[in-house]
Write an enzyme that holds these catalytic residues in place. Sequence first.
Site, PDB file in Angstrom:
ATOM      1  N   ASP A  52     -10.403  -9.751 -44.702  1.00 16.82           N
ATOM      2  CA  ASP A  52      -9.071  -9.879 -44.096  1.00 16.82           C
ATOM      3  C   ASP A  52      -8.917  -8.992 -42.867  1.00 16.82           C
ATOM      4  OD1 ASP A  52      -8.592 -11.549 -46.216  1.00 16.82           O
ATOM      5  OD2 ASP A  52      -6.598 -10.755 -46.627  1.00 16.82           O
ATOM      6  N   ASN A  94      -8.953 -16.792 -44.960  1.00 23.52           N
ATOM      7  CA  ASN A  94      -7.920 -17.006 -45.977  1.00 23.52           C
ATOM      8  C   ASN A  94      -6.976 -15.811 -46.023  1.00 23.52           C
ATOM      9  OD1 ASN A  94      -6.583 -18.423 -47.969  1.00 23.52           O
ATOM     10  ND2 ASN A  94      -7.958 -17.802 -49.620  1.00 23.52           N
ATOM     11  N   SER A 205       9.163  -9.697 -54.217  1.00 26.94           N
ATOM     12  CA  SER A 205       8.200  -8.696 -53.738  1.00 26.94           C
ATOM     13  C   SER A 205       8.842  -7.676 -52.799  1.00 26.94           C
ATOM     14  CB  SER A 205       7.010  -9.386 -53.045  1.00 26.94           C
ATOM     15  OG  SER A 205       6.435 -10.361 -53.878  1.00 26.94           O
ATOM     16  N   ASP A 328       0.842  -8.885 -57.293  1.00 27.55           N
ATOM     17  CA  ASP A 328      -0.624  -8.921 -57.283  1.00 27.55           C
ATOM     18  C   ASP A 328      -1.209  -8.165 -58.467  1.00 27.55           C
ATOM     19  OD1 ASP A 328      -0.723 -10.471 -55.032  1.00 27.55           O
ATOM     20  OD2 ASP A 328      -1.000  -8.806 -53.645  1.00 27.55           O
ATOM     21  N   GLU A 356      -3.999 -17.085 -52.882  1.00 25.83           N
ATOM     22  CA  GLU A 356      -5.323 -17.589 -52.542  1.00 25.83           C
ATOM     23  C   GLU A 356      -5.700 -18.832 -53.341  1.00 25.83           C
ATOM     24  OE1 GLU A 356      -5.447 -13.345 -51.102  1.00 25.83           O
ATOM     25  OE2 GLU A 356      -4.364 -14.546 -52.567  1.00 25.83           O
ATOM     26  N   HIS A 403     -10.334 -13.110 -54.831  1.00 24.26           N
ATOM     27  CA  HIS A 403     -10.856 -11.783 -55.134  1.00 24.26           C
ATOM     28  C   HIS A 403     -10.224 -11.177 -56.377  1.00 24.26           C
ATOM     29  CE1 HIS A 403      -7.317  -9.877 -52.791  1.00 24.26           C
ATOM     30  NE2 HIS A 403      -7.132 -11.171 -52.772  1.00 24.26           N
ATOM     31  N   ARG A 404      -8.934 -11.397 -56.568  1.00 28.67           N
ATOM     32  CA  ARG A 404      -8.264 -10.757 -57.696  1.00 28.67           C
ATOM     33  C   ARG A 404      -8.650 -11.399 -59.031  1.00 28.67           C
ATOM     34  NH1 ARG A 404      -5.892  -6.840 -55.477  1.00 28.67           N
ATOM     35  NH2 ARG A 404      -4.774  -7.011 -53.495  1.00 28.67           N
ATOM     36  N   LYS A 431     -12.851  -9.901 -49.775  1.00 27.08           N
ATOM     37  CA  LYS A 431     -11.540 -10.044 -49.128  1.00 27.08           C
ATOM     38  C   LYS A 431     -10.804  -8.712 -49.075  1.00 27.08           C
ATOM     39  CE  LYS A 431      -7.269 -12.753 -49.452  1.00 27.08           C
ATOM     40  NZ  LYS A 431      -7.260 -13.231 -48.070  1.00 27.08           N
TER      41      LYS A 431
END
Length: 672
Positions: A52, A94, A205, A328, A356, A403-404, A431
Site C-alpha cells: 500500500d 488494492n 469507524s 479491522d 479487500e 492480508h488480514r 499489503k
Amino acid sequence: MFSTPFLDIPALSGAAGSVRLPGSKSISNRVLLLAALSHGTTTVHDLLASDDTRVMLDALKALGCGVEEEGTQARITGLGGRTPQSPAALFLGNAGTAMRPLTAALALLGGEFTLSGIARMHERPIGDLVNALRQLGCQIDYLGQDGYPPLRIAHAAGVPPLQLGQPIRVRGDVSSQFLTALLMALPLAATEQDVVIEVVGELISKPYIHITLQLLERFGICVAHDQWQRFTIPAGSRYQSPGDIHVEADASSASYFIATGAIAAGAEGQNGIKILGVGLDSIQGDIRFVDAARAMGAHITGGPNWLQIERGQWPLKAIDLDCNHIPDAAMTLAVMALYAQGTTVLRNIASWRVKETDRIAAMATELRKLGATVEEGADFIRVAPPASVANWKAASIHTYDDHRVAMCFSLAAFNPAGLPVRIEDPQCVAKTFPDYFEALFSVVRAEHIPVICLDGPTASGKGTVAARVAQQLGYHLLDSGALYRIVALAARRASLPLDASAEAAIADLAQQLAIRFEGDRVLLASEDVTEAIRTEQAGMDASSVSVLPAVRTALVALQHSFRRLPGLVADGRDMGTVIFPDAPLKVFLTASAAQRAHRRHAQLLSKGISANITDLLADLEARDARDMSRSTAPLQAAQDALALDSTQLTADQTVGQVFEWWQQQQPFTPGV
C-alpha cells in the site's frame, strides 16, 4: 516474506518473547499524502514498507513530488500549491488508503488523471465519495461500472469554480475512508472561506477519523467537528510540513500478537508477549482491541510505546461486542472465539463487506473449515468453537488476497487437537506486514517442527533437490555437506592434517565456528566462503573429516539448531539415520555411479573446469566405499526411508516426486 503458494504452520504449543511491529498503514499513507500536499519537506520516520505504501510513493513521484527513500525513512518534498504533473496514469493496486484520498486530492488540484487498481479494487465502492466531489463541481468519470474504479479525473477549460457555499454531504455508513479523503483534500479549497462537510447517517469507524484529524493538526489544519456529524475546515487553511514526523506501529497488526499472548501458554521463566512500537496511548482506534481482549480474559499491561500480554482466564470468555470502533482488528476476535467458552457475537461490522474481500463471508467460510459453527448476517457474525477437541479439522485457509485473513488464521495453529494449518498465498500479508510470519515464528514454539531428510551418496543431486523443495515449502535448508566442507576449510587454514591424528583439534575447531546460511551464500563468521567450499578439493576434504567420530559429534548440536519454524529440509548422508531420526519424511536419493559421474562432469565443464570422466567415476566409487564402511554413521538408508533412484529422472521430476510424497503426508484436502 514467504512467497510460496502456501505456508504450512505446524501445531503451535506456546509463545514468549518480544516483537517490534511495522508502522501503521493508516498513518503511513495519510502522512505521505499530507506531506505531498504541504509546503516544505517532511521526513517521515518508521514508515511502513508494504504494498500500500509502495503504490502511494510511486503515485507521488508520478505527480511531481520529491521522494527520497532510505530504509524506513522517506523525505517528501510537497507540491506546496503547485499543480501536479499531468496527464498521469496511477495504478494503486488494492490500496483503499491510496485510491480514496488521491481521488479527492487530485479532483481539487487540477490536471488529467486515471486511477486504477487490481480487479478487487474495481469491485470496491467509491460512488459516495465521487458524488460528494461532484457536488463541488469536480469532473470525475467512471471508466467501468458506475460507482467503482477505475476513474478519470479531468479539469476541462471553462469549468466553473468550486461550489463551496453549501455543506458537502457524504454518507458515513459505508467507509470512513470517504470522509477521510474529503477531510484531507478540502483544505486545498478552504483558502478564502470555511468549508463544511456533513455526514449523512451514522459515521462508522470514528477512530479512523480521529487519526485523520490528529494528523491534519500536525500539518497545520485544525478541523472542528460537531458530534462527528458536521466538520468545519477553517478559511485560510494551508498545509505546512512539520519537518519530521514519526509513524506509530500498526495497532491493527498488534491484534495478532495480543491474541497470541492471550491464547498461548508462556514459556518457563518468560512472561508472555511484549509488543514494541505501540502502547496504550496510541492515537489509533484499534488500540481499543486491548479492551476486547481483556474482556475475553487476556492479562494486558502497557506503557507509552509497549504492551505486555499474558494468558489469563482459560478457556477464553465469549463476548457480544459492537465492533464499530475496531473494524479491522475485530477480525482477530473471530479467530479468538475458537478458543472461547460459549458463542461470540461481533456486531456492527457491515464495513467488512466492502474491504479487500467480503470479510464476513470469508471469515465464516474459513472458520467453518476448522470445525466452528458460524452464523453470518448483513452486519454481524456469530462464532461457536468446535464442540470438542475431536471436532477440530485441519484446514487449508483460502486468503482471498486479504492480508488480514491470512494473519488472523495463523492463530488457528494453537488448536488443542495439535493439527497444522495451511495458509494459502501467504505473501498477501505484504499489503501491511511483509514479515508477519517471520515475526510470528520468532515468538511461538512448536513441539514437532517438520523435517524432510534427503540422504544419499556423493553427487546424487540431493543438494539441488533439497534446496528446491525447501524453496517451494518456505522451509529452512540444512546442507550438512557444506558444514563438513567448512570444517575442512578451517582445518586446512589452521594447518591441521585431515586425519585421525588431528581429530580432537578439528572437533574443537568445529565447535567454535560461526556458520550461517543466507540465501545462496554460506558465511563463515563474516566471510563469504560459498565458492571456496564448492571446489572438488573441498569435497574430498569434507569426506576426510566426516569420517572422524569426534567431528561428527561436534556438529550434531549445530545441525539440530537448523530445525526452526515453519520446517526444515536437511540433506546429507546421515540426516535420517542419526541427526533427525524422527523426521516424518526420509528419502534416500541415489543414482548409478556412471550417471553421477556424468552429471558431475557436465557440472564441472559448465564452470569452465576441465575434468576426466573416468577419474571422476573412480573417485565417486572410492568415496561411496569409504562412506559406507566408516565406523560412525555409515552411509545407509534409514529403515523407513523412501528410495528414489534418479538415474533416469530429470531434476524437475525428482523434486516433483519428493514434493508429492510430502503432500501425501499432509492432512489437507488433496490438490489444495
